[in-house]
Scaffold this active site. Sequence first.
Site, PDB file in Angstrom:
ATOM      1  N   LYS A   1     -12.137  -1.480   6.253  1.00  0.00           N
ATOM      2  CA  LYS A   1     -11.317  -2.452   6.965  1.00  0.00           C
ATOM      3  C   LYS A   1     -11.829  -2.585   8.401  1.00  0.00           C
ATOM      4  O   LYS A   1     -12.240  -3.637   8.821  1.00  0.00           O
ATOM      5  CB  LYS A   1      -9.844  -2.033   6.963  1.00  0.00           C
ATOM      6  CG  LYS A   1      -9.293  -1.713   5.575  1.00  0.00           C
ATOM      7  CD  LYS A   1      -9.217  -2.940   4.680  1.00  0.00           C
ATOM      8  CE  LYS A   1      -9.124  -2.617   3.195  1.00  0.00           C
ATOM      9  NZ  LYS A   1      -7.899  -1.991   2.758  1.00  0.00           N
TER      10      LYS A   1
ATOM     11  N   ASP B   1      -1.390   6.586   6.285  1.00  0.00           N
ATOM     12  CA  ASP B   1      -2.513   5.762   5.851  1.00  0.00           C
ATOM     13  C   ASP B   1      -2.774   4.771   6.983  1.00  0.00           C
ATOM     14  O   ASP B   1      -1.967   3.875   7.233  1.00  0.00           O
ATOM     15  CB  ASP B   1      -2.131   5.038   4.557  1.00  0.00           C
ATOM     16  CG  ASP B   1      -3.194   4.051   4.085  1.00  0.00           C
ATOM     17  OD1 ASP B   1      -4.222   3.893   4.773  1.00  0.00           O
ATOM     18  OD2 ASP B   1      -2.993   3.431   3.015  1.00  0.00           O
TER      19      ASP B   1
ATOM     20  N   TRP C   1       0.813  -1.220   0.000  1.00  0.00           N
ATOM     21  CA  TRP C   1       0.000   0.000   0.000  1.00  0.00           C
ATOM     22  C   TRP C   1       0.838   1.259   0.000  1.00  0.00           C
ATOM     23  O   TRP C   1       0.516   2.235  -0.678  1.00  0.00           O
ATOM     24  CB  TRP C   1      -0.987  -0.012   1.166  1.00  0.00           C
ATOM     25  CG  TRP C   1      -2.080  -1.018   0.959  1.00  0.00           C
ATOM     26  CD1 TRP C   1      -2.307  -2.129   1.711  1.00  0.00           C
ATOM     27  CD2 TRP C   1      -3.066  -1.033  -0.085  1.00  0.00           C
ATOM     28  NE1 TRP C   1      -3.379  -2.836   1.199  1.00  0.00           N
ATOM     29  CE2 TRP C   1      -3.854  -2.187   0.102  1.00  0.00           C
ATOM     30  CE3 TRP C   1      -3.340  -0.199  -1.169  1.00  0.00           C
ATOM     31  CZ2 TRP C   1      -4.911  -2.517  -0.753  1.00  0.00           C
ATOM     32  CZ3 TRP C   1      -4.399  -0.521  -2.016  1.00  0.00           C
ATOM     33  CH2 TRP C   1      -5.168  -1.667  -1.801  1.00  0.00           C
TER      34      TRP C   1
HETATM   35  C1  LIG Z   1      -7.447  -1.384   1.572  1.00  0.00           C
HETATM   36  C2  LIG Z   1      -6.389  -0.386   1.710  1.00  0.00           C
HETATM   37  C3  LIG Z   1      -6.262   0.678   0.812  1.00  0.00           C
HETATM   38  C4  LIG Z   1      -7.170   0.857  -0.385  1.00  0.00           C
HETATM   39  O1  LIG Z   1      -8.464   1.152   0.008  1.00  0.00           O
HETATM   40  P1  LIG Z   1      -9.611   1.440  -1.068  1.00  0.00           P
HETATM   41  O2  LIG Z   1     -10.709   1.961  -0.231  1.00  0.00           O
HETATM   42  O3  LIG Z   1      -9.894   0.143  -1.733  1.00  0.00           O
HETATM   43  O4  LIG Z   1      -9.092   2.451  -2.025  1.00  0.00           O
HETATM   44  C5  LIG Z   1      -5.254   1.581   1.027  1.00  0.00           C
HETATM   45  N1  LIG Z   1      -4.413   1.458   2.066  1.00  0.00           N
HETATM   46  C6  LIG Z   1      -4.501   0.439   2.936  1.00  0.00           C
HETATM   47  C7  LIG Z   1      -3.547   0.353   4.068  1.00  0.00           C
HETATM   48  C8  LIG Z   1      -5.490  -0.508   2.789  1.00  0.00           C
HETATM   49  O5  LIG Z   1      -5.594  -1.519   3.666  1.00  0.00           O
END
Ligand SMILES: *Cc1c(COP(=O)(O)O)cnc(C)c1O
Length: 363
Positions: free
Chosen positions: A197, A173, A103
Amino acid sequence: MDYNRVYNFSAGPAIMPTPVLEEIANEVLNYRGSGMSVMEMSHRSEVFQTIIDEAEADLRELMNIPDNYKILFIQGGATLQFAMVPMNLMKNGVADYIVTGAWSKKAYLEAKKYGKVNLLATSQDKNYTYIPDCSDLPVDPNADYVYICENETIHGSTFQKLPNTKGKILVADQSSMFLSKPCNVSDYGLIFAGVQKNVGPAGLAIVILREDLIREDLDEKVPTYMRYDIHAKSGSLYNTPNCWSIYVCGKVFKHLKKSGGLSAMQKRNEEKAAILYDFLDSSKMFRGTVEKEYRSLMNVTFVTGDEELDAKVVAAAKAAGFDNLKGHRSVGGLRASIYNAMPKEGVEALVAFLEKFENEHKA
Ligand SMILES: *Cc1c(COP(=O)(O)O)cnc(C)c1O
């Protein structure tokens, strides 16, 4: 009530707290006397304004977010933030990225479209199984920010200690660890998380950013929707937001408050993770893939060392009511995501299953 639900170890979209799902089910035909469901309601209505206001207030309370930080609800998931962050925060056109997994790698590649992006540190040399030492990195004096993915969902690693950014703003993030433990928001300039998540339905990102970082002097080609100033000025209601996701996230915030807040979550999450990691450490068939001190509390990645056997475990687990244990398609192996909503009994039952599997398949 028994709904015949499985233990869902999906990395995302992921398990939701059952009491929240029940509340939503009860409100789906008539939300609190409004005569309609939240998905049928104007985002300009008083009823919805109360929903979004309460969601914001509850999140602020849960995370203890200081007054000089804005909370924004933006569509496009976490992925859109990979572009919005550089588009809005690059003043000098320079940023430092720490790449610790899939990511942060994606975010790094996206940011490169918008300026000079330095790879400040990476754990790519060992297939992202650790977090590099970030105590004394050569931070670019012109960097507008330092970027991390605080918990790598696919590789299963997490920062135990935030990097020393040498006075630069930290951008994180937090998608797969959001609300899993207390967070000192003032250590960051900007935090974002895709909610599917650990919080709610997909298609929404929550962005928490310090007010003084919100700029109006952006390149005029920056799409209107991708400007933090626009979302901040309009209270996340510049256009029709993801009303449904905001509503469900708000329910989850209230549920977390009732469950003791983020300290209680941390305690539960540490207990749950310990049950699974202790098993992996004692097992002769399975082993965790990440170095011990960087293991994620949320995404537990492990392997047998034999791809065919991994697949056999996944299939047998599914048949026994443990779903979505397959590792991400890019890394293989197994992964159990044990977010806030996964009960301790789910982890205990999974360990009992894996133990039994190991005993029955001894070489
Ligand atoms: C799932 C995830 C993303 C992407 O998320 P989307 O909502 O599908 O764009 C980005 N960063 C992390 C750490 C993730 O777990």
